[in-house]
Design an enzyme around this catalytic site. Structure first.
Site, mmCIF file in Angstrom:
data_model
loop_
_atom_site.group_PDB
_atom_site.id
_atom_site.type_symbol
_atom_site.label_atom_id
_atom_site.label_comp_id
_atom_site.label_asym_id
_atom_site.label_seq_id
_atom_site.Cartn_x
_atom_site.Cartn_y
_atom_site.Cartn_z
ATOM 1 N N THR A 136 -6.738 -3.197 7.187
ATOM 2 C CA THR A 136 -6.009 -2.013 6.719
ATOM 3 C C THR A 136 -4.805 -2.444 5.893
ATOM 4 O O THR A 136 -3.901 -3.102 6.429
ATOM 5 C CB THR A 136 -5.468 -1.216 7.935
ATOM 6 O OG1 THR A 136 -6.430 -1.267 8.984
ATOM 7 C CG2 THR A 136 -5.153 0.213 7.558
ATOM 8 N N ASP A 190 -16.221 -7.455 16.365
ATOM 9 C CA ASP A 190 -15.178 -6.430 16.265
ATOM 10 C C ASP A 190 -13.794 -7.093 16.136
ATOM 11 O O ASP A 190 -13.208 -7.071 15.056
ATOM 12 C CB ASP A 190 -15.199 -5.505 17.500
ATOM 13 C CG ASP A 190 -14.645 -4.119 17.205
ATOM 14 O OD1 ASP A 190 -14.409 -3.823 16.019
ATOM 15 O OD2 ASP A 190 -14.463 -3.335 18.155
ATOM 16 N N ASP A 191 -13.299 -7.645 17.233
ATOM 17 C CA ASP A 191 -11.960 -8.255 17.260
ATOM 18 C C ASP A 191 -12.054 -9.505 18.123
ATOM 19 O O ASP A 191 -11.759 -9.461 19.318
ATOM 20 C CB ASP A 191 -10.962 -7.271 17.891
ATOM 21 C CG ASP A 191 -10.856 -5.965 17.124
ATOM 22 O OD1 ASP A 191 -10.296 -5.970 16.027
ATOM 23 O OD2 ASP A 191 -11.355 -4.933 17.628
ATOM 24 N N GLU A 220 -17.347 6.487 18.730
ATOM 25 C CA GLU A 220 -16.870 5.387 19.583
ATOM 26 C C GLU A 220 -16.437 5.944 20.942
ATOM 27 O O GLU A 220 -16.429 5.235 21.944
ATOM 28 C CB GLU A 220 -15.707 4.672 18.885
ATOM 29 C CG GLU A 220 -15.299 3.366 19.534
ATOM 30 C CD GLU A 220 -14.176 2.629 18.788
ATOM 31 O OE1 GLU A 220 -13.690 3.146 17.748
ATOM 32 O OE2 GLU A 220 -13.799 1.547 19.245
#
Ligand SMILES: CNc1ncnc2c1ncn2[C@@H]1O[C@H](COP(=O)(O)O)[C@@H](O)[C@H]1O
Ligand SMILES: [Zn+2]
Length: 353
Positions: free
Chosen positions: A101, A287-288, A205
């Site tokens: 972002t 994802d992370d 989600e």
């Protein structure tokens, strides 16, 4: 100690299609960041969920805020991106679609444009350093910031799509699903689609997003992130499943992320099974990897052991990920050749002694 199984998964060529930059910061990089900013009094336990621990999704979003305090200058972003790219390469990832972002940081004078430029610079430097991985970038829209910022972000992504020599391929919609109705994002997402940006959208989600998912699936997105609550068995609907199946929209599935943030009760209850059994295109992702303390090899290994996948099935999954990527055709073909070259090495059993 590394077992034969660990070696198989690490040597398996992999494509990572769902990785948030600031969620992917490793322990080693975090240590460097914390040392750069001791005054913030941040400990590693505030930025990662170690093995056996769980958090709520809300707590995860608090963690991202802490990480953002640590990664707030050009210098930080350059280091973090290069480290993350190198770590994915070391894990056997041959193609990475990284997303992040764009942020403005008044203190360090960072603009959103500079934010993206710095990531692109890090990707280029990694290439020059001959890190064995192809990296592309998706610009993320954080839903928390609402439709106006979303539209600005789309314009920024369009500019970079045209000026980055093909490094910027698409747009990601992410952020706290409890905030802002995704319906309001429709004009920005439509514009992105019309200008040729690929769309990877976090969908369903959490359970409350049924109506939003119905609307966003009409765009349609090019890939779905998570899609945890799309199917009727967990409160979704046949109509949602129909839309996803008819349009064959690949789903990015992140096992450890979903278990650790408690949107899925346990690994064996993960919706991977539901979609995989239908022969739907499924892509395993981290994802992370920093926040959830995992890597892509581990995600493949977990999926194989929990859902009883043999080596050929695991290979097919990693191969399918290439086809689900946003890589342009020539790069896809190059990756296909890479996979074909590596196949005998990875799949052939070692000769008997
Ligand atoms: C756990 N499930 C998730 N669901 C939704 N959005 C998520 C996410 N994990 C990460 N992000 C999104 O990625 C940002 C951090 O990376 P960047 O600063 O963009 O590189 C988070 O602030 C959030 O917007
Ligand atoms: Zn995500």
């Amino acid at each position: 100690m590394e077992t034969d199984a660990d070696t198989f998964y690490r040597h398996l060529p992999k494509a990572e299609l769902h990785a948030h930059l600031n969620g992917s910061v490793s322990f080693a990089t975090m240590k460097k960041l914390i040392a750069r900013k001791p005054h913030l009094n941040i400990e590693h336990s505030m930025t990662a969920i170690s093995s056996g621990q769980r958090r709520t999704l809300e707590e995860c979003f608090q963690m991202f805020k802490v990480i953002h305090q640590l990664v707030d200058s050009e210098e930080d972003i350059l280091m973090v991106t290069k480290d993350v790219v190198r770590e994915f390469a070391t894990d056997g990832v041959k193609y990475l679609e990284l997303r992040s972002t764009p942020r403005e940081e008044a203190k360090s004078g960072l603009s959103k444009t500079r934010y993206v430029e710095t990531i692109i610079e890090a990707i280029r430097q990694s290439k020059q350093d001959e890190v064995d991985i192809d990296v592309r970038f998706l610009v993320s829209v954080d839903r928390r910031n609402g439709p106006r910022v979303a539209m600005e972000t789309v314009k920024l992504a369009e500019d970079f799509m045209l000026s980055s020599d093909g490094l910027v391929l698409g747009l990601d919609l992410s952020g706290d699903p409890a905030v802002c109705n995704g319906k309001d994002m429709l004009p920005a997402l439509q514009r992105a689609r019309n200008s040729g940006l690929k769309l990877a959208l976090h969908l369903s989600e959490v359970p409350s997003q049924k109506e939003e998912s119905e609307i966003l699936l009409n765009l349609p997105p090019d890939r779905i992130g998570h899609g945890t609550f799309l199917h009727p068995e967990v409160g979704g609907s046949d109509s949602l499943v129909d839309k996803v199946c008819k349009q064959k929209i690949p789903i990015e599935l992140c096992l450890t992320s979903n278990v650790k943030d408690q949107t899925v009760p346990s690994y064996d209850k993960h919706h991977f099974q539901y979609w995989y059994d239908r022969g739907h295109p499924c892509v395993l992702c981290t994802d992370d990897k920093g926040v959830f303390c995992t890597d892509l090899s581990q995600e493949y290994q977990l999926a194989a052991s929990i859902f009883a996948l043999g080596p050929e099935a695991v290979w097919d999954l990693s191969h399918q990920a290439v086809q689900c990527s946003f890589a342009p055709e020539p790069l896809k073909q190059q990756l296909e050749r890479r996979w074909a070259e590596l196949r005998p090495q990875v799949l052939q059993p070692p000769p008997l002694q």
